[in-house]
Design a protein around this motif. Structure first.
Motif, mmCIF file in Angstrom:
data_model
loop_
_atom_site.group_PDB
_atom_site.id
_atom_site.type_symbol
_atom_site.label_atom_id
_atom_site.label_comp_id
_atom_site.label_asym_id
_atom_site.label_seq_id
_atom_site.Cartn_x
_atom_site.Cartn_y
_atom_site.Cartn_z
ATOM 1 N N LYS A 50 0.506 -1.443 0.040
ATOM 2 C CA LYS A 50 -0.208 -0.016 0.076
ATOM 3 C C LYS A 50 0.850 1.532 -0.218
ATOM 4 N N TRP A 51 1.794 1.210 0.600
ATOM 5 C CA TRP A 51 3.041 2.903 0.931
ATOM 6 C C TRP A 51 3.901 2.005 0.846
ATOM 7 N N LEU A 52 5.539 2.448 1.037
ATOM 8 C CA LEU A 52 6.314 2.054 1.235
ATOM 9 C C LEU A 52 6.741 1.545 2.734
ATOM 10 N N GLY A 53 7.260 0.448 3.103
ATOM 11 C CA GLY A 53 7.640 -0.002 3.952
ATOM 12 C C GLY A 53 6.234 -0.303 4.615
ATOM 13 N N THR A 54 5.214 -1.061 4.621
ATOM 14 C CA THR A 54 4.225 -1.415 5.006
ATOM 15 C C THR A 54 4.409 -2.883 4.182
ATOM 16 N N ASP A 55 2.913 -3.619 4.721
ATOM 17 C CA ASP A 55 3.146 -5.177 3.969
ATOM 18 C C ASP A 55 1.951 -4.899 3.690
ATOM 19 N N ALA A 56 0.568 -3.791 4.139
ATOM 20 C CA ALA A 56 -0.728 -3.867 3.396
ATOM 21 C C ALA A 56 -1.011 -3.804 2.113
ATOM 22 N N VAL A 57 -2.237 -3.837 1.719
ATOM 23 C CA VAL A 57 -2.021 -4.482 0.069
ATOM 24 C C VAL A 57 -3.171 -3.252 -0.099
ATOM 25 N N ASP A 58 -3.530 -2.439 -0.793
ATOM 26 C CA ASP A 58 -4.228 -1.838 -1.177
ATOM 27 C C ASP A 58 -5.118 -1.833 -2.644
ATOM 28 N N ALA A 59 -6.698 -2.095 -3.537
ATOM 29 C CA ALA A 59 -7.008 -2.600 -4.671
ATOM 30 C C ALA A 59 -6.788 -1.934 -5.727
ATOM 31 N N SER A 60 -5.863 -0.926 -4.504
ATOM 32 C CA SER A 60 -5.782 0.322 -6.568
ATOM 33 C C SER A 60 -4.185 -0.269 -6.868
ATOM 34 N N LEU A 61 -3.884 -0.932 -6.246
ATOM 35 C CA LEU A 61 -2.026 -1.564 -7.221
ATOM 36 C C LEU A 61 -2.440 -2.016 -7.626
ATOM 37 N N ALA A 62 -3.312 -2.590 -8.088
ATOM 38 C CA ALA A 62 -3.913 -3.392 -9.294
ATOM 39 C C ALA A 62 -3.381 -2.642 -10.779
ATOM 40 N N ALA A 63 -3.453 -1.320 -10.528
ATOM 41 C CA ALA A 63 -3.219 -0.208 -11.530
ATOM 42 C C ALA A 63 -1.492 -0.077 -11.667
ATOM 43 N N CYS A 64 -0.630 -0.433 -10.979
ATOM 44 C CA CYS A 64 0.461 -0.572 -10.988
ATOM 45 C C CYS A 64 0.620 -1.893 -11.880
#
Length: 396
Positions: free
Chosen positions: A246-260
């Motif tokens: 989700k951001w630099l340094g975390t383990d969490a994900v965010d659904a917007s990451l698919a756009a990467c």
């Protein structure tokens, strides 16, 4: 093909969508026509796409982020004129702020600390002004998204980018000066973080504008350099457990990451990081085809967002899993209202149901229609071959 050549969409068929089911191709196509009509009926004379024409917090405002994806759907549909007008609007918003952008870039080059309050807004009035209501304004993702959207649209339809060059130059200069600064994310949260989805959008915009050949040599070199820096930073600090975070340094994900992955290409579709990211989103945030934003979401109770289901479906389609992509499209279509309008989110499988009432009391019912949802529906429908493809020119 322009939209005037298409069959008249949804003539007096207000009940054809809704929960009636989407077993055949024609219903999906009908909803695509309806999506186009919703978008263009609400497009402002300035060319701006309002985020939602009826929702209290969005009414009267346009975002580069929402608008870029909406314009991409409209471009794929074949309505070149509507997409052109949106890009004209963005170009005008940027060029009218040339002095401000040049001053910001100069301050950054001089090593000055520029306060957030001086940065460009993330949302604008439909006439291109700035609203009087305080907002979570410093977000850079939309500027990268617009560079991607305008160059993709021009390439698809064989258009001359000179029409938008002045705005593109200013946009590149602004992004180049502030790409690595923490800012609010897609969801207008966490100003203190550097968000991987934001970095992905900036990467996508910079690489697209480099590939377009529309800029001078100095800006082209600068854009290429920063794109490389973005990718290195993300791979070094934005990957945990094999997936983007989700951001630099975390383990969490965010659904917007698919756009990467798709459409911005920060990691290639065939890269194991891409597959791991999509799988992590599916495992943590996807319930029966409806995709949540992130696990701690409390906005309207943390519902499932149609545009994120479309984004996941878009990625699956590009990766070759058309069956999975069609399941996402079906889930979206079945959430349309009887008027054929797509909301921002639906209250299925709420993550924090105890918070839903407070948002309804604050801002009213969920945004319906959300033009971004309709734009994403058009994109996914196109990926699945449900739109006429004669206008693509080899570009999806």
């Amino acid at each position: 093909m322009t939209h005037q050549q298409r069959p008249s969409p949804y003539p007096d068929r207000s009940g054809v969508v809704g929960q009636a089911g989407f077993a055949g191709r024609s219903a999906f196509v009908d909803l695509a026509h309806r999506s186009h009509r919703v978008i263009v009926e609400h497009q402002h004379p300035s060319g701006a796409y309002p985020a939602s024409p009826t929702f209290s917090a969005y009414q009267g405002f346009a975002w580069f982020r929402d608008g870029s994806f909406t314009a991409e759907g409209i471009s794929r549909y074949g309505d070149v004129a509507s997409a052109d007008r949106f890009h004209d609007w963005v170009n005008g918003v940027l060029t009218s702020r040339q002095a401000q952008i040049e001053a910001l870039v100069a301050a950054a080059a001089a090593g000055q600390e520029v306060p957030v309050e001086r940065m460009l807004p993330t949302r604008f009035t439909l006439s291109g002004g700035e609203g009087s209501v305080e907002w979570w304004d410093f977000q850079t993702d939309g500027y990268g998204m617009w560079l991607w959207a305008v160059t993709t649209h021009a390439r698809r339809h064989g258009l001359n980018l000179e029409r938008w060059r002045a705005g593109m130059e200013l946009c590149v200069d602004y992004v180049a000066a502030f790409w690595d600064r923490p800012c609010y994310d897609w969801w207008e949260e966490h100003l203190e973080q550097r968000h991987v989805s934001t970095l992905g959008a900036l990467y996508g915009g910079l690489t697209a504008v480099v590939a377009s050949g529309a800029l001078d040599d100095v800006r082209t070199a600068r854009a290429s350099q920063i794109a490389a820096e973005i990718r290195k930073l993300t791979l070094d600090e934005g990957v945990r457990g094999g997936h983007l975070t989700k951001w630099l340094g975390t383990d969490a994900v965010d659904a917007s990451l698919a756009a990467c992955v798709v459409p911005f290409g920060l990691v290639d579709v065939d890269d194991p990081i891409a597959a791991a990211t999509l799988d992590a989103i599916a495992a943590d945030l996807d319930v029966d085809g409806g995709v949540h934003r992130f696990s701690a979401d409390v906005f309207y109770g943390g519902g499932q967002w149609l545009l994120l289901s479309a984004l996941q479906g878009w990625n699956r389609a590009v990766a070759g899993d058309h069956a999975a992509a069609r399941r996402y499209l079906t889930w979206i279509a079945e959430r349309a209202t009887d008027r054929g309008e797509l909301p921002e989110q639906v209250p299925d499988h709420l993550l924090a149901p105890e918070h839903r009432a407070e948002w309804i009391e604050r801002w009213g019912p969920v945004a319906t229609p959300l033009l971004w949802s309709h734009g994403m529906y058009l994109i996914l429908a196109d990926e699945l071959g449900l739109l006429d493809t004669a206008h693509h020119g080899g570009v999806r």
